[in-house]
Design a protein around this motif. Structure first.
Motif, PDB file in Angstrom:
ATOM      1  N   VAL A 116       8.013  18.778 105.572  1.00  0.00           N
ATOM      2  CA  VAL A 116       7.416  17.752 106.502  1.00  0.00           C
ATOM      3  C   VAL A 116       6.604  17.041 105.575  1.00  0.00           C
ATOM      4  CG1 VAL A 116       5.653  18.108 108.275  1.00  0.00           C
ATOM      5  CG2 VAL A 116       7.168  19.735 108.052  1.00  0.00           C
ATOM      6  N   GLY A 117       6.545  15.725 105.761  1.00  0.00           N
ATOM      7  CA  GLY A 117       6.028  14.581 104.816  1.00  0.00           C
ATOM      8  C   GLY A 117       6.483  14.413 103.583  1.00  0.00           C
ATOM      9  N   CYS A 118       8.026  14.342 103.562  1.00  0.00           N
ATOM     10  CA  CYS A 118       8.701  14.469 102.347  1.00  0.00           C
ATOM     11  C   CYS A 118       8.614  13.365 101.615  1.00  0.00           C
ATOM     12  CB  CYS A 118      10.226  14.725 102.593  1.00  0.00           C
ATOM     13  SG  CYS A 118      10.853  13.526 103.794  1.00  0.00           S
ATOM     14  N   ILE A 141      11.228  15.217 106.669  1.00  0.00           N
ATOM     15  CA  ILE A 141      10.940  13.963 107.837  1.00  0.00           C
ATOM     16  C   ILE A 141       9.650  13.025 106.984  1.00  0.00           C
ATOM     17  CG2 ILE A 141       9.741  13.653 109.926  1.00  0.00           C
ATOM     18  CD1 ILE A 141      10.770  16.358 110.590  1.00  0.00           C
ATOM     19  N   ASP A 142       9.490  12.043 107.241  1.00  0.00           N
ATOM     20  CA  ASP A 142       8.487  11.188 106.669  1.00  0.00           C
ATOM     21  C   ASP A 142       8.180   9.906 107.590  1.00  0.00           C
ATOM     22  OD1 ASP A 142       6.672  11.494 103.884  1.00  0.00           O
ATOM     23  OD2 ASP A 142       6.838   9.255 104.940  1.00  0.00           O
ATOM     24  N   ILE A 143       6.998   9.758 107.946  1.00  0.00           N
ATOM     25  CA  ILE A 143       6.752   8.756 108.827  1.00  0.00           C
ATOM     26  C   ILE A 143       7.092   7.143 108.065  1.00  0.00           C
ATOM     27  CG2 ILE A 143       4.155   8.347 108.229  1.00  0.00           C
ATOM     28  CD1 ILE A 143       3.632   8.651 111.175  1.00  0.00           C
ATOM     29  N   ASN A 144       7.202   7.127 106.677  1.00  0.00           N
ATOM     30  CA  ASN A 144       7.158   5.900 105.931  1.00  0.00           C
ATOM     31  C   ASN A 144       8.765   5.464 105.753  1.00  0.00           C
ATOM     32  OD1 ASN A 144       7.275   3.900 103.812  1.00  0.00           O
ATOM     33  ND2 ASN A 144       5.178   4.462 103.347  1.00  0.00           N
ATOM     34  N   ASP A 199       9.978   3.265 104.175  1.00  0.00           N
ATOM     35  CA  ASP A 199      10.207   2.743 102.797  1.00  0.00           C
ATOM     36  C   ASP A 199      10.732   4.256 101.790  1.00  0.00           C
ATOM     37  OD1 ASP A 199      10.253   0.121 103.296  1.00  0.00           O
ATOM     38  OD2 ASP A 199       7.822   0.268 102.616  1.00  0.00           O
ATOM     39  N   LEU A 200       9.618   4.950 101.925  1.00  0.00           N
ATOM     40  CA  LEU A 200       9.900   6.525 101.295  1.00  0.00           C
ATOM     41  C   LEU A 200      11.215   7.030 101.660  1.00  0.00           C
ATOM     42  CD1 LEU A 200       6.273   7.478 101.125  1.00  0.00           C
ATOM     43  CD2 LEU A 200       7.698   6.597  99.166  1.00  0.00           C
ATOM     44  N   ILE A 201      11.550   7.008 102.982  1.00  0.00           N
ATOM     45  CA  ILE A 201      12.630   7.598 103.352  1.00  0.00           C
ATOM     46  C   ILE A 201      14.023   6.968 103.042  1.00  0.00           C
ATOM     47  CG2 ILE A 201      14.060   7.829 105.789  1.00  0.00           C
ATOM     48  CD1 ILE A 201      12.259  10.197 105.048  1.00  0.00           C
ATOM     49  N   GLY A 236      10.269   9.534 110.927  1.00  0.00           N
ATOM     50  CA  GLY A 236       9.667   9.978 112.169  1.00  0.00           C
ATOM     51  C   GLY A 236       8.221  10.702 111.980  1.00  0.00           C
ATOM     52  N   ASP A 237       7.441  10.731 113.045  1.00  0.00           N
ATOM     53  CA  ASP A 237       6.357  11.362 112.957  1.00  0.00           C
ATOM     54  C   ASP A 237       6.422  12.998 113.203  1.00  0.00           C
ATOM     55  OD1 ASP A 237       3.845  12.332 113.804  1.00  0.00           O
ATOM     56  OD2 ASP A 237       3.155  10.501 114.741  1.00  0.00           O
ATOM     57  N   CYS A 238       5.848  13.717 112.334  1.00  0.00           N
ATOM     58  CA  CYS A 238       6.084  15.017 112.386  1.00  0.00           C
ATOM     59  C   CYS A 238       5.487  15.674 113.625  1.00  0.00           C
ATOM     60  CB  CYS A 238       5.743  15.824 111.396  1.00  0.00           C
ATOM     61  SG  CYS A 238       3.969  15.666 110.945  1.00  0.00           S
ATOM     62  N   PHE A 239       4.641  14.981 114.420  1.00  0.00           N
ATOM     63  CA  PHE A 239       3.918  15.297 115.633  1.00  0.00           C
ATOM     64  C   PHE A 239       4.669  15.289 116.675  1.00  0.00           C
ATOM     65  CE2 PHE A 239       0.394  15.046 112.675  1.00  0.00           C
ATOM     66  CZ  PHE A 239      -0.278  16.369 112.796  1.00  0.00           C
ATOM     67  N   THR A 261       5.544  21.759 102.712  1.00  0.00           N
ATOM     68  CA  THR A 261       4.896  20.518 102.555  1.00  0.00           C
ATOM     69  C   THR A 261       4.505  20.579 100.870  1.00  0.00           C
ATOM     70  OG1 THR A 261       2.785  21.345 102.757  1.00  0.00           O
ATOM     71  CG2 THR A 261       4.056  20.649 104.665  1.00  0.00           C
ATOM     72  N   SER A 262       4.371  19.058 100.530  1.00  0.00           N
ATOM     73  CA  SER A 262       3.874  19.179  99.040  1.00  0.00           C
ATOM     74  C   SER A 262       2.901  17.979  98.864  1.00  0.00           C
ATOM     75  CB  SER A 262       4.967  19.242  98.070  1.00  0.00           C
ATOM     76  OG  SER A 262       5.973  17.949  98.395  1.00  0.00           O
ATOM     77  N   TYR A 263       2.163  18.207  97.609  1.00  0.00           N
ATOM     78  CA  TYR A 263       1.365  17.074  97.169  1.00  0.00           C
ATOM     79  C   TYR A 263       0.391  16.515  98.245  1.00  0.00           C
ATOM     80  CZ  TYR A 263       3.485  18.139  92.673  1.00  0.00           C
ATOM     81  OH  TYR A 263       3.765  18.831  91.647  1.00  0.00           O
ATOM     82  N   GLY A 264      -0.601  17.331  99.031  1.00  0.00           N
ATOM     83  CA  GLY A 264      -1.563  16.529  99.740  1.00  0.00           C
ATOM     84  C   GLY A 264      -1.037  16.146 101.162  1.00  0.00           C
TER      85      GLY A 264
HETATM   86  C1  LIG Z   1       0.856  12.557  99.612  1.00  0.00           C
HETATM   87  S1  LIG Z   1       2.398  11.951 100.336  1.00  0.00           S
HETATM   88  C2  LIG Z   1       3.183  13.304  99.528  1.00  0.00           C
HETATM   89  C3  LIG Z   1       5.046  13.118  99.771  1.00  0.00           C
HETATM   90  C4  LIG Z   1       5.855  13.912  99.181  1.00  0.00           C
HETATM   91  N1  LIG Z   1       5.705  15.344  99.915  1.00  0.00           N
HETATM   92  C5  LIG Z   1       5.772  14.388  97.522  1.00  0.00           C
HETATM   93  O1  LIG Z   1       5.488  15.379  97.297  1.00  0.00           O
HETATM   94  O2  LIG Z   1       5.880  13.338  96.873  1.00  0.00           O
HETATM   95  C6  LIG Z   1       2.181  12.159 101.798  1.00  0.00           C
HETATM   96  C7  LIG Z   1       3.220  11.702 102.634  1.00  0.00           C
HETATM   97  O3  LIG Z   1       3.042  12.240 104.091  1.00  0.00           O
HETATM   98  C8  LIG Z   1       3.627  11.427 104.917  1.00  0.00           C
HETATM   99  N2  LIG Z   1       3.088  11.477 106.185  1.00  0.00           N
HETATM  100  C9  LIG Z   1       1.746  11.367 106.882  1.00  0.00           C
HETATM  101  N3  LIG Z   1       1.682  11.215 108.027  1.00  0.00           N
HETATM  102  C10 LIG Z   1       2.808  11.726 108.407  1.00  0.00           C
HETATM  103  C11 LIG Z   1       3.236  12.132 109.775  1.00  0.00           C
HETATM  104  N4  LIG Z   1       2.615  12.086 111.021  1.00  0.00           N
HETATM  105  N5  LIG Z   1       4.557  12.599 110.001  1.00  0.00           N
HETATM  106  C12 LIG Z   1       5.259  12.633 108.984  1.00  0.00           C
HETATM  107  N6  LIG Z   1       5.010  12.189 107.621  1.00  0.00           N
HETATM  108  C13 LIG Z   1       3.760  11.712 107.506  1.00  0.00           C
HETATM  109  C14 LIG Z   1       3.210  10.041 104.131  1.00  0.00           C
HETATM  110  O4  LIG Z   1       4.176   8.839 104.660  1.00  0.00           O
HETATM  111  C15 LIG Z   1       3.442  10.407 102.792  1.00  0.00           C
HETATM  112  O5  LIG Z   1       4.725  10.242 102.265  1.00  0.00           O
END
Ligand SMILES: C[S@@+](CC[C@H](N)C(=O)[O-])C[C@H]1O[C@@H](n2cnc3c(N)ncnc32)[C@H](O)[C@@H]1O
Length: 423
Positions: A74-76, A114-117, A119-121, A139-142, A157-160
């Motif tokens: 989640v938030g990959c 899954i990630d909302i961004n 560009d990162l996807i 997509g939005d994980c919610f 989930t990783s790194y914040g």
């Molecule tokens: C700090 S980054 C960590 C990214 C990745 N997990 C890593 O270890 O490099 C946080 C990620 O959460 C994603 N994010 C924030 N809100 C989100 C949401 N509602 N649904 C999915 N992804 C989300 C951001 O786009 C971002 O890529």
């Protein structure tokens, strides 16, 4: 004649230019950047070592049942979580053994990020385009699209990532996961630690939910930071108590038992903002110093590793922890400096001295003895054993102190919780 040379030059130039444009030709250094040495050899490794026993249990169980592992990230972001998890070794190996991955590629059934961004996807898809078991979606994980698919064994989930969400949002997300998963699935949640020394100015005794204005300023060299137009965004700061109350709320919402298995602090003195000193002007660039320890063929001024912890009034327990931790850290560095002066050129003595460190906490005692052994046995070896053997070993010894002297209370840059779903 000239035209011909131009043609040839052009034919020769194009393939190289194409290679440069892929980014693969950028001179790699472990001293700076997203994938600096601390990220690769400290942060990724601490995460791997701490989650390994829980992942192993699930991998073994799936193998017994002749089933393959399903992972949701989640938030990959750019898909780094895949490499982090697939890089976990099955066990600590002796010097004559080969390291074996805990999750071998055949055992992986499906990895979904899954990630909302977008560009990162896109970046994640490019990195993993050849692996058909790995799928990244924007997509939005919610929106909970993942709940329409089969349950996963690991919700990662990783790194914040989870610091983007409020306590209520996080509890709702964990509740959705708990309902979606089967018995014994594991959940790994990664927040920013509330009481990291890097942001000591933000420490608050108030137990209310707290967000910081986070700036990714560390990607700029120090002299450009002030001039650069850096936007900030809110990230939640979390301690053990806050995390546990989120889990309690998720249990209430889902009616599912979610067991806390472990909390661990990551990057107590080597978080990204220790170098910027933006949220605590007393910080010195320790991450830069540890990056240098881990860099081949580069010698580090070991005095730059010394921490002068400045306590903050009104936080007795935290000051006590940081005082003790910084003393252990500095003691290890100072012993290393002494050993280098004493044994650095000694080609004969390989026996270690008597155990004079019995008042030290056990991890410190072991770390000091390791440094003594390494320095005594590498003195006089050809090549730069100081830069290439002793200094990396000191980084690992400091990492050991972080792993074994910590409390898991939210005192590092990252606070990671490992939870098990019981149904
Ligand atoms: C700090 S980054 C960590 C990214 C990745 N997990 C890593 O270890 O490099 C946080 C990620 O959460 C994603 N994010 C924030 N809100 C989100 C949401 N509602 N649904 C999915 N992804 C989300 C951001 O786009 C971002 O890529």
């Amino acid at each position: 004649m000239n035209e011909k040379i131009e043609d040839i030059t052009d034919d020769t130039r194009k393939p190289y230019s194409a290679a440069v444009n892929t980014g693969q030709y950028i001179k790699k250094t472990g001293l700076t950047g997203k994938y600096d040495n601390v990220r690769r050899f400290w942060e990724d490794e601490v995460t791997r070592l701490c989650i390994r026993p829980f992942l192993k249990k699930i991998v073994d169980r799936k193998a017994q049942r002749l089933e393959r592992l399903r992972i949701l990230d989640v938030g990959c972001g750019g898909g780094d979580g895949y490499d982090l998890l697939m890089g976990i070794t099955a066990k600590d190996v002796g010097i004559y053994e080969y390291a074996v991955d805990l999750i071998n590629p055949e055992q992986l059934g499906f990895y979904r990020g899954i990630d909302i961004n977008p560009d990162l996807i896109e970046q994640a898809r490019e990195q993993h385009s050849l692996n058909s078991k790995v799928v990244f979606e924007c997509g939005d994980c919610f929106d909970s699209s993942f709940t329409n698919s089969k349950p996963f064994d690991v919700y990662f989930t990783s790194y914040g990532t989870i610091s983007h969400f409020t306590a209520d949002q996080t509890a709702a997300l964990i509740s959705d996961i708990a309902e979606h998963s089967e018995n014994d699935a594991i959940l790994i949640i990664d927040w920013l630690g509330r009481y990291s020394y890097e942001w000591q100015d933000l420490w608050s005794a108030d137990r209310k939910e707290q967000f910081m204005d986070y700036r990714i300023s560390y990607i700029y060299p120090p002299d450009e930071r002030d001039k650069a137009d850096i936007q900030s965004f809110p990230l939640r700061l979390t301690c053990r108590e806050g995390a546990t109350s989120i889990i309690k709320e998720a249990r209430r919402l889902s009616g599912v038992d979610i067991k806390v298995k472990k909390y661990f602090d990551r990057s107590i003195f080597v978080g990204r903002h220790i170098d910027t000193a933006e949220y605590n002007r007393n910080c010195t660039p320790l991450r830069e110093a540890v990056n240098s320890l881990l860099e081949p063929n580069l010698r580090t001024d070991l005095n730059t590793l010394i921490v002068d912890y400045v306590p903050r009034e009104g936080f007795r327990e935290l000051n006590r922890f940081f005082d003790k931790f910084s003393s252990s850290w500095n003691t290890l560095v100072n012993h290393t400096i002494d050993f280098l002066a004493k044994f650095g050129n000694d080609t004969k003595s390989t026996e270690c001295g008597s155990d004079i460190y019995h008042f030290y906490p056990e991890p410190l005692r072991q770390a000091v003895q390791t440094m003594e052994k390494v320095i005594r046995s590498t003195g006089g070896l050809p090549g730069d054993s100081r830069a290439n053997i002793i200094e990396p070993q000191l980084a690992y010894a400091l990492r050991k102190l972080e792993m074994e002297l910590q409390t898991g209370d939210g005192v590092g840059h990252g606070l990671v919780g490992v939870f098990e779903i019981k149904k």
